[in-house]
Scaffold this active site. Structure first.
Site, PDB file in Angstrom:
ATOM      1  CG  ASN A 209      -0.180  -0.100   2.505  1.00 27.64           C
ATOM      2  OD1 ASN A 209       0.558   0.811   2.858  1.00 27.64           O
ATOM      3  ND2 ASN A 209      -0.318  -1.235   3.210  1.00 27.64           N
ATOM      4  CG  ASP A 278      -6.913  -5.978   6.210  1.00 34.24           C
ATOM      5  OD1 ASP A 278      -6.498  -6.085   7.383  1.00 34.24           O
ATOM      6  OD2 ASP A 278      -7.517  -4.974   5.783  1.00 34.24           O
ATOM      7  CE  LYS A 288       9.481 -11.588 -14.317  1.00 30.52           C
ATOM      8  NZ  LYS A 288      10.275 -10.920 -15.344  1.00 30.52           N
ATOM      9  CG  PHE A 323      -3.360   5.188  13.296  1.00 32.48           C
ATOM     10  CD1 PHE A 323      -2.633   5.065  14.472  1.00 32.48           C
ATOM     11  CD2 PHE A 323      -3.274   6.378  12.580  1.00 32.48           C
ATOM     12  CE1 PHE A 323      -1.836   6.107  14.923  1.00 32.48           C
ATOM     13  CE2 PHE A 323      -2.480   7.427  13.012  1.00 32.48           C
ATOM     14  CZ  PHE A 323      -1.757   7.297  14.183  1.00 32.48           C
ATOM     15  CE  LYS A 337     -10.995  -0.703  10.479  1.00 35.07           C
ATOM     16  NZ  LYS A 337     -10.408   0.095   9.444  1.00 35.07           N
ATOM     17  CE  LYS A 341      -9.295  -4.353  13.893  1.00 36.30           C
ATOM     18  NZ  LYS A 341      -8.275  -4.352  12.852  1.00 36.30           N
TER      19      LYS A 341
END
Ligand code: PMT
Length: 401
Positions: A209, A278, A288, A323, A337, A341
């Site tokens: 990301n 995730d 490859k 976060f 969340k 959590k």
């Protein structure tokens, strides 16, 4: 680093490392500080006062009895003007004088007169540094609250190899910044995660990301400056390790899981600013993957949820801050969340807000608390948001102790 409005009195004493004080002067001035340089006579044998005059924009003061001065008693006025008093490099001689209150030149008299925090960066031959007398003097100064910047090991100018090299300029800068900062996180252990994870598809490609690590690194840097013992578990980033921080590098979410969970028990506060993948490819090809004319589908499997695991294992008195990065229903998803959590606090930021989230030097967030309170924090530098997060966690800590 912003030292705007601060006056740093920098004392240069006589050793080969004196030339490195020029770089320090230049960096301090670059950070906005007024730098007033004092030199011992022997320092002038290694580097001229003019070097410091050009770099600082002020006369470098050497001799207490110099007649060519303004109508103030210079050692007293500089002692009073100092926000931080720095001796770099500090010889065994000035360390001994400082420990015993001897005042026989400009540096030692001004040091005796100042009430500013003192930072000392020793540099000398290994034998002199290892001498028990020097050790006792250093101990005496530490006991008086002097911030000591430990010398590095390496090859010394005299040809010996050992401890005695002047610490890196960035370490001295960190000690100066720390001397100017309230140590309200002293004695606390804090673990921060930062950056992206990379989930390998084959030896060439991965899923990841856009996290740069800036948010997590800012938290780690500010926490270390405020006195915490900081461990930074970091995914791959281009950032330098903040001074005073222990960094543990990981690549994948599973590696981050192991690195964080194995250290969790020892932490007072855990802050999870990393953008953790995730999912990962179900299989990682050994070679490859070659293209063909067909479509390709990649099967993904779930990664462990580190924050949820930490929430399950949270010990009494420990604080957990997650976060949430969202593109829609920010507060609703974040509140969900926080509850699922078992976090004490959650920092919700949105990719849709200009200047917030990935890559920017700035961020804006809503802070959500376990008791249902919410606080919106406007766009600010990530370092400022880091301080704001740490301030709120300190208040929460007082309430759970
Ligand atoms: O690094 P920068 O470029 O400065 O960008 C900062 C940031 C946008 C990455 C940061 O501010 C941020 O929002 N980090 C969390 C991003 C994220 O992964 O959010 P999430 O909503 O997907 O995850 C929620 C929380 O669970 C996060 O604390 C995350 O670290 C944690 N998590 C997620 C998945 C997983 N498998 N394990 C986890 O612990």
């Amino acid at each position: 680093m912003n030292l705007g409005g601060k006056t740093i009195v920098l004392c240069v004493t006589g050793g080969i490392a004196a030339y490195k004080a020029a770089d320090l002067t230049s960096k301090l001035r670059g950070a906005g500080a007024q730098v007033r340089v004092l030199m011992t006579e022997s320092a002038t044998q290694f580097i001229t006062p003019m070097t410091f005059e050009v770099l600082s924009g002020y006369r470098a003061v050497v001799d207490t009895f110099d007649r060519n001065f303004s109508w103030e008693v210079e050692h007293v006025s500089l002692a009073k003007a100092a926000d931080v008093f720095v001796i770099a490099p500090a010889t065994a001689n000035i360390i001994a004088k400082a420990a015993h209150g001897i005042a026989d030149d400009m540096v030692s008299t001004t040091l005796l007169a100042t009430r500013a925090p003192v930072v000392i960066a020793p540099a000398m031959n290994t034998g002199m540094y290892d001498n028990p007398v020097t050790g006792q003097n250093l101990e005496t100064l530490r006991g008086r609250g002097v911030h000591m910047v430990e010398p590095a090991c390496g090859r010394l100018a005299c040809g010996d190899t050992g401890r005695g090299k002047l610490a890196d300029t960035n370490e001295i800068l960190h000690a100066i910044e720390q001397a100017l900062t309230v140590q309200d996180l002293a004695d606390l252990s804090l673990l921060v995660t930062a950056g992206p994870t990379q989930e390998a598809l084959d030896p060439v490609r991965f899923l990841s990301n856009h996290s740069s690590g800036k948010m997590g690194y800012a938290i780690a840097a500010r926490a270390a400056l405020r006195g915490a013992k900081v461990t930074l578990v970091s995914g791959p980033t281009a950032l330098a390790t903040p001074a005073g921080v222990t960094r543990v590098d990981i690549t994948s979410a599973r590696e981050m899981f192991d690195a964080v969970v194995s250290r969790a028990d020892r932490q007072d506060i855990i802050i999870k600013a990393a953008a953790v993948g995730d999912y990962r490819p179900e299989t990682e090809a050994q070679d490859k993957l070659k293209k063909s004319n067909d479509e390709m589908n990649i099967a993904l499997t779930r990664n462990p949820d580190i924050l949820a695991e930490l929430g399950r294992k949270k010990r009494p008195g420990q604080l957990l801050c997650g976060f949430a990065m969202e593109t829609q229903n920010l507060l609703q998803n974040a509140a969900d969340k926080l509850r699922r959590k078992n976090c004490d606090m959650l920092v919700a930021n949105s990719l849709r807000e200009a200047g917030a989230g990935f890559q920017h030097d700035t961020n804006a967030a809503t802070l959500l608390f376990a008791d249902g309170r919410q606080e919106t924090v406007p766009l600010m530098q990530k370092e400022e948001l880091a301080d704001c997060i740490l301030d709120r966690l300190l208040v929460l800590r007082e309430s759970v102790q």
